[in-house]
Every structure is written in C-alpha cells, then in structure tokens.
Write an enzyme that holds these catalytic residues in place. Sequence first.
Site, short mmCIF file in Angstrom:
data_model
loop_
_atom_site.label_atom_id
_atom_site.label_comp_id
_atom_site.label_asym_id
_atom_site.label_seq_id
_atom_site.Cartn_x
_atom_site.Cartn_y
_atom_site.Cartn_z
N LYS A 124 0.83 -1.20 0.00
CA LYS A 124 0.00 0.00 0.00
C LYS A 124 0.87 1.26 0.00
O LYS A 124 0.67 2.18 -0.79
CB LYS A 124 -0.92 0.00 1.23
N LYS A 159 -8.61 1.45 3.61
CA LYS A 159 -8.05 0.11 3.52
C LYS A 159 -6.95 -0.08 4.55
O LYS A 159 -6.18 0.84 4.83
CB LYS A 159 -7.51 -0.18 2.12
N ARG A 209 -4.86 -5.01 -13.10
CA ARG A 209 -3.59 -5.57 -12.64
C ARG A 209 -2.62 -5.56 -13.81
O ARG A 209 -2.80 -6.27 -14.80
CB ARG A 209 -3.79 -6.98 -12.10
N ARG A 224 -10.17 -6.21 -13.33
CA ARG A 224 -11.03 -6.95 -12.40
C ARG A 224 -12.26 -6.09 -12.11
O ARG A 224 -12.18 -5.10 -11.40
CB ARG A 224 -10.24 -7.30 -11.15
N ARG A 232 -15.26 -3.33 -4.64
CA ARG A 232 -13.98 -4.01 -4.85
C ARG A 232 -14.02 -4.86 -6.12
O ARG A 232 -14.96 -5.61 -6.35
CB ARG A 232 -13.67 -4.92 -3.65
N ASP A 272 -1.51 -2.03 -9.51
CA ASP A 272 -2.97 -1.89 -9.55
C ASP A 272 -3.31 -0.49 -10.01
O ASP A 272 -2.87 0.50 -9.40
CB ASP A 272 -3.58 -2.18 -8.18
N GLU A 280 -1.92 0.61 -5.92
CA GLU A 280 -1.10 -0.28 -5.11
C GLU A 280 0.05 -0.81 -5.97
O GLU A 280 -0.03 -0.82 -7.20
CB GLU A 280 -1.90 -1.48 -4.56
N ASN A 282 1.96 -4.38 -5.89
CA ASN A 282 2.03 -5.70 -5.29
C ASN A 282 3.40 -6.33 -5.56
O ASN A 282 3.83 -6.41 -6.71
CB ASN A 282 0.93 -6.60 -5.87
#
Length: 316
Positions: A124, A159, A209, A224, A232, A272, A280, A282
């Site tokens: 994050k 979050k 992603r 997504r 979400r 993201d 984000e 990842n």
Amino acid sequence: MRILFVADPLDEFRTYKDSTFAMMVEAATRGHQLHACLQSDLLLFSGAVHAWSRRIDLTPGAPAWYAAAAPERGVLSGFDAVVMRKDPPFDMEYFYTTHLLGRAAAAGARVFNDPQALRNHNEKLAIAEFPQFTAPTLVTRREDELRAFVSEHDQAVFKPLDGMGGSGIFRVSRSEPNLSVIIETLTANGTQTIMAQKYLPAIVEGDKRVLVIAGQAVPYCLARIPKAGETRGNLAAGGTGVARELTARDRQIAEAIGPMLAARGLLLIGLDVIGENLTEINVTSPTCFQEITAQTGFNVAGMFIDAVEAAVAAPR
C-alpha cells in the site's frame, strides 16, 4: 536448474488459476527440477539458512496434481533459484522469513523477489514514492484527519495496510452514518494506521492488474470488474477478470516504475491501476498469470521463467 518455491501448502493450490502453479508448469516444461517448502520449513543453523523441502513432479491427469518425494534438508544456496511466493498477510512471520532469505542471499542464494526489497516496499505505502501517478491519498490513524479527508473528497476508500484480496476495504461518504465505527474498527481505536484514497468512479470499468517482469510490462492487463453493488474488483471478492491491452497511461506508469523497482531486486511486481491512477504496488505474490494467458494467448509464466533464467545466468 533446481528451483525452490517458498509457498503456501501445495494441497491448497487452486491449479486452474494459481500463478505459482503456472510458474511451476512452465519451469517443468523446460526441464527444471521443482522443489517446494513452507515458511515454517526454513531454519537458520550455524550461520546458514536451510530448508526442509520436497522435490515435486507434476502429475497431469492424476487425482493429485503433484507427487512429492520425502522431505530433505539442505542449504538454500544449493538451489539455483529460490522463488518467494508466500501469500500475504505480511505479518511478523513473513518479516522473519525475509530476514532468513536475506541471509541466504548473502550466502549466494538467488532469491526472487529480493528479501530486502520485499521489506522495503509495503504494497500500500509503496505508491507514496510515485505521487505523480496516484489519486489523493492519506495515511494516518487519526480520526479527525480521516473525517476531514472524506469531507473534502465526498467519497473515499479506506483500507488496512496489510490486507489482501480486498479484505477490510470500506467505501465511505461524508453522509455515512457509521463513519465513526468504521474508523474505530479499521484503526483499532486509533492504534493502527490505515490508508484513505479518493474514491475513483472508474472502478466500474475495472481495477487493472498490470504485471511487470524484470522491468518490462506484460502487454496485457487483467481488469477486475466489480460485481453489481460491490466496490472491490478483486477476484477474491467476486470480481470478473477481463484481459485488455495496456493503455498509454498503463504503459507510462509501468515504464516509469518497472525498471526502477527491478533494479532493487523486484523481478515481478503487480501494479494496480484504476482509470488513470496507481493505487497499489504488489510485490509479495502478484497473480493473474493464468487469466491473462487464457484470454490472450500471451505466455506470462514463460516471460517470468525467462527472467529467472536470465537473472541466474547473469554475473553477480
């Protein structure tokens, strides 16, 4: 090559979608020898990091997807590559594991992603280094600051800093009657820091992603798309994954961030992106390999194993 995967229990793999499984299939297809262990199988003894690992062979068509030999103990530097694929949460056990893997790397093991880089890039908080690509963001545990942020932007997403798969995420508005209890719950009454981001309406088009391998973007992302009534887009939260070609903005973000993080030892990252904004980065166990490959024909796992092979062959 002898490749050791540090991962979750093999029996829990959902092979139809698991990216680590896709990596294993690609590696085995090329004749590489597969080994697997859990975090709990790692140990430090007399200054050297060992693992109780099992050699595994893939068994397509059989009731089980793999066959495993008896566990054997060996030093991590005895493998050609160690691939860290343990899913979050990034808790203290994960933190300790990165230290063990760091000692193994110092002794000559090739570990992907680099253990120190894993510690230094919270999924994050890592976006803070790239404010030119992000929406308005606040990180705090103070209720007054969180309330002021929501009031300024009308809607926000809260979050936790250690969540995954969309867990613990709340969309709130200035008129939210339960705002106090949401803040109290997420911050554990002001004792835990969380992130707030301006709500991005482009989420209805998908939380993309974008995979970056060895500094190079995979040419397709997985958007997504949230199910009806949901904020979400995470697949774990019921989102639908649709592969798309990268937009110019996606490429801009990937080309700015990818090479920089690759130079720090992050061979594989997952960006993201919602609309035009990075949300984000990842680094622990980015996924979506199989969904992108199935929908586009682009061999994401092949690109990853290419990168591992090149990294192992490169001079230190």
